[in-house]
Design an enzyme around this catalytic site. Structure first.
Site, PDB file in Angstrom:
ATOM      1  N   ASP A  45       0.839  -1.201   0.000  1.00  0.00           N
ATOM      2  CA  ASP A  45       0.000   0.000   0.000  1.00  0.00           C
ATOM      3  C   ASP A  45       0.875   1.251   0.000  1.00  0.00           C
ATOM      4  O   ASP A  45       0.638   2.212  -0.743  1.00  0.00           O
ATOM      5  CB  ASP A  45      -0.913  -0.025   1.234  1.00  0.00           C
ATOM      6  CG  ASP A  45      -2.046   0.982   1.153  1.00  0.00           C
ATOM      7  OD1 ASP A  45      -2.477   1.321   0.028  1.00  0.00           O
ATOM      8  OD2 ASP A  45      -2.509   1.430   2.216  1.00  0.00           O
ATOM      9  N   HIS A  95      -4.467   2.405  -7.066  1.00  0.00           N
ATOM     10  CA  HIS A  95      -5.592   2.223  -6.151  1.00  0.00           C
ATOM     11  C   HIS A  95      -6.912   2.061  -6.900  1.00  0.00           C
ATOM     12  O   HIS A  95      -7.822   1.392  -6.417  1.00  0.00           O
ATOM     13  CB  HIS A  95      -5.674   3.375  -5.152  1.00  0.00           C
ATOM     14  CG  HIS A  95      -4.872   3.142  -3.917  1.00  0.00           C
ATOM     15  ND1 HIS A  95      -3.509   3.297  -3.875  1.00  0.00           N
ATOM     16  CD2 HIS A  95      -5.235   2.718  -2.672  1.00  0.00           C
ATOM     17  CE1 HIS A  95      -3.059   3.007  -2.661  1.00  0.00           C
ATOM     18  NE2 HIS A  95      -4.094   2.639  -1.918  1.00  0.00           N
ATOM     19  N   HIS A 101      -7.188  -1.516  -7.674  1.00  0.00           N
ATOM     20  CA  HIS A 101      -7.651  -2.222  -6.471  1.00  0.00           C
ATOM     21  C   HIS A 101      -9.169  -2.145  -6.366  1.00  0.00           C
ATOM     22  O   HIS A 101      -9.854  -3.141  -6.121  1.00  0.00           O
ATOM     23  CB  HIS A 101      -7.027  -1.617  -5.217  1.00  0.00           C
ATOM     24  CG  HIS A 101      -7.782  -1.937  -3.963  1.00  0.00           C
ATOM     25  ND1 HIS A 101      -8.892  -1.204  -3.552  1.00  0.00           N
ATOM     26  CD2 HIS A 101      -7.644  -2.921  -3.044  1.00  0.00           C
ATOM     27  CE1 HIS A 101      -9.382  -1.729  -2.441  1.00  0.00           C
ATOM     28  NE2 HIS A 101      -8.635  -2.767  -2.118  1.00  0.00           N
ATOM     29  N   HIS A 124      -6.461  -5.288   1.177  1.00  0.00           N
ATOM     30  CA  HIS A 124      -6.315  -4.048   0.406  1.00  0.00           C
ATOM     31  C   HIS A 124      -4.924  -3.960  -0.222  1.00  0.00           C
ATOM     32  O   HIS A 124      -4.772  -3.800  -1.438  1.00  0.00           O
ATOM     33  CB  HIS A 124      -6.560  -2.854   1.340  1.00  0.00           C
ATOM     34  CG  HIS A 124      -6.322  -1.522   0.713  1.00  0.00           C
ATOM     35  ND1 HIS A 124      -7.301  -0.833   0.034  1.00  0.00           N
ATOM     36  CD2 HIS A 124      -5.210  -0.736   0.677  1.00  0.00           C
ATOM     37  CE1 HIS A 124      -6.801   0.308  -0.403  1.00  0.00           C
ATOM     38  NE2 HIS A 124      -5.537   0.399  -0.022  1.00  0.00           N
TER      39      HIS A 124
END
Length: 368
Positions: free
Chosen positions: A173, A256, A259, A274
């Site tokens: 992340d 992101h 994701h 995540h």
């Protein structure tokens, strides 16, 4: 908007056993604290936080988080907080618990927010936003707030005792922070604070990546042995503070968004964290931006050594049809997504091609 904006929490505290000093740090914020944690975290850390608050002569309301950062869960807990007269919301646990605590505070006028992460798995703790999911775990939207949490308290010993896969997910992340902030800046994109990136925001994002390449593997090994080493302290800060400030004031891009696109798929990918899904988003973005193979291999090497997904097989989507990948891409490119911060917003077909190419790049690298 052309204004530069930088936002941050008021205070960040990190160190061994700081959990037992929570009351000392937050007693000036109010007198009645609602502590939110899931059942497992209550036994691991929540009771210690409650004990510290009581030692500081504060009233404590204990609530069990039911597992999903959804609109209904936030409203359920906020109603209880209002009824009980809580003036501090304390979130203890992982990303979804913390996002829920921030959402609850937003519904209670004048309340303070204290965040106590028990893993270094995401950069959620410092930010003034929550990722809102449906009750079935499908990404719905980002919820933005007027202010960041008041205090973040990170106990390094608690992080060292957590499963290493959480630290690895946090590294993924955080590794997206500079990759995305750089693209957002080049594309004159808007950061999560609603403005352009400051020099400080970019510098923090870049430093975050440097720390991860310098200390990521050492920290991972320390975590396996439950040791609070210098390397682990560095990576905890990178995963939590540097990544949080860097993404929020630097800006997100495609990693992101990919994701978020993955959340529309069914199957075992749904059970990945995540950070695990962001890992492949990084490779997708780097591939789309046409970075050279040597540069992309740097990321594949670090991610793979941390046992993070770098191929479709790792994501449990081996053999996926192109039509399914198009669903992911279209979700990643929908209006309001961070993919629109890219200098040139790609088409869905281009994103699918980048995903397929990233999978092949990783397979080629791993076969060496």
């Amino acid at each position: 908007m052309n204004e530069k904006i930088f936002i941050s929490p008021s205070k960040y505290v990190q160190g061994r056993d700081v959990l037992d000093k929570t009351g000392e740090y937050i007693k000036e914020l109010g007198t009645k604290a609602m502590i939110l944690a899931d059942e497992f975290v209550w036994n691991m850390a929540g009771n210690r936080v409650a004990g510290s608050l009581k030692e500081a002569s504060m009233s404590v309301i204990e609530v069990t988080f039911e597992g999903e950062a959804s609109e209904s869960e936030i409203k359920r807990i906020a109603e209880k907080a209002k009824a009980e007269g809580a003036d501090i919301i304390v979130g203890v646990g992982g990303g979804k618990t913390l996002d829920t605590a921030k959402g609850v505070r937003d519904l209670i006028e004048g309340a303070a927010c204290v965040i106590v992460p028990t893993t270094a798995s995401t950069d959620a703790p410092t930010s003034a936003l929550s990722v809102i999911y449906s009750e079935n775990g499908v990404f719905e939207r980002y919820s933005f707030y007027n202010k960041n949490p008041d205090i973040i308290i990170v106990d390094s010993a608690i992080i060292a005792g957590a499963p290493p896969k959480f630290l690895a997910a946090g590294i993924a992340d955080a590794l997206a922070t500079w990759v995305e902030a750089r693209s957002s800046y080049e594309g004159r994109g808007t950061n999560m604070a609603g403005g352009k990136a400051t020099i400080a925001g970019q510098a923090i994002a870049k430093k975050c990546e440097q720390v991860l390449f310098d200390y990521g593997l050492l920290a991972y090994e320390s975590n396996k042995r439950e040791v609070v080493s210098h390397a682990l302290e560095q990576v905890i800060e990178a995963n939590t503070l540097l990544s949080g400030l860097g993404f929020e004031s630097g800006g997100l891009a495609l990693a992101h968004a990919v994701h978020n696109g993955f959340t529309v798929l069914e199957g075992d990918i749904h059970h990945l964290s995540h950070g695990e899904k962001v890992a492949f988003g990084i490779l997708t973005q780097l591939t789309l931006e046409a970075h050279n193979q040597q540069e992309i291999n740097r990321y594949i090497e670090l991610l793979s050594k941390l046992s993070l997904p770098v191929t479709f097989k790792d994501l449990h989507i081996e053999g996926i049809e192109r039509d399914e990948l198009l669903k992911v891409a279209k979700t990643a490119l929908q209006e309001g997504e961070s993919s629109h911060n890219m200098a040139t917003v790609p088409t869905a077909e281009e994103v699918v091609d980048a995903m397929i190419a990233a999978d092949q790049y990783s397979l080629t690298y791993l076969e060496k």
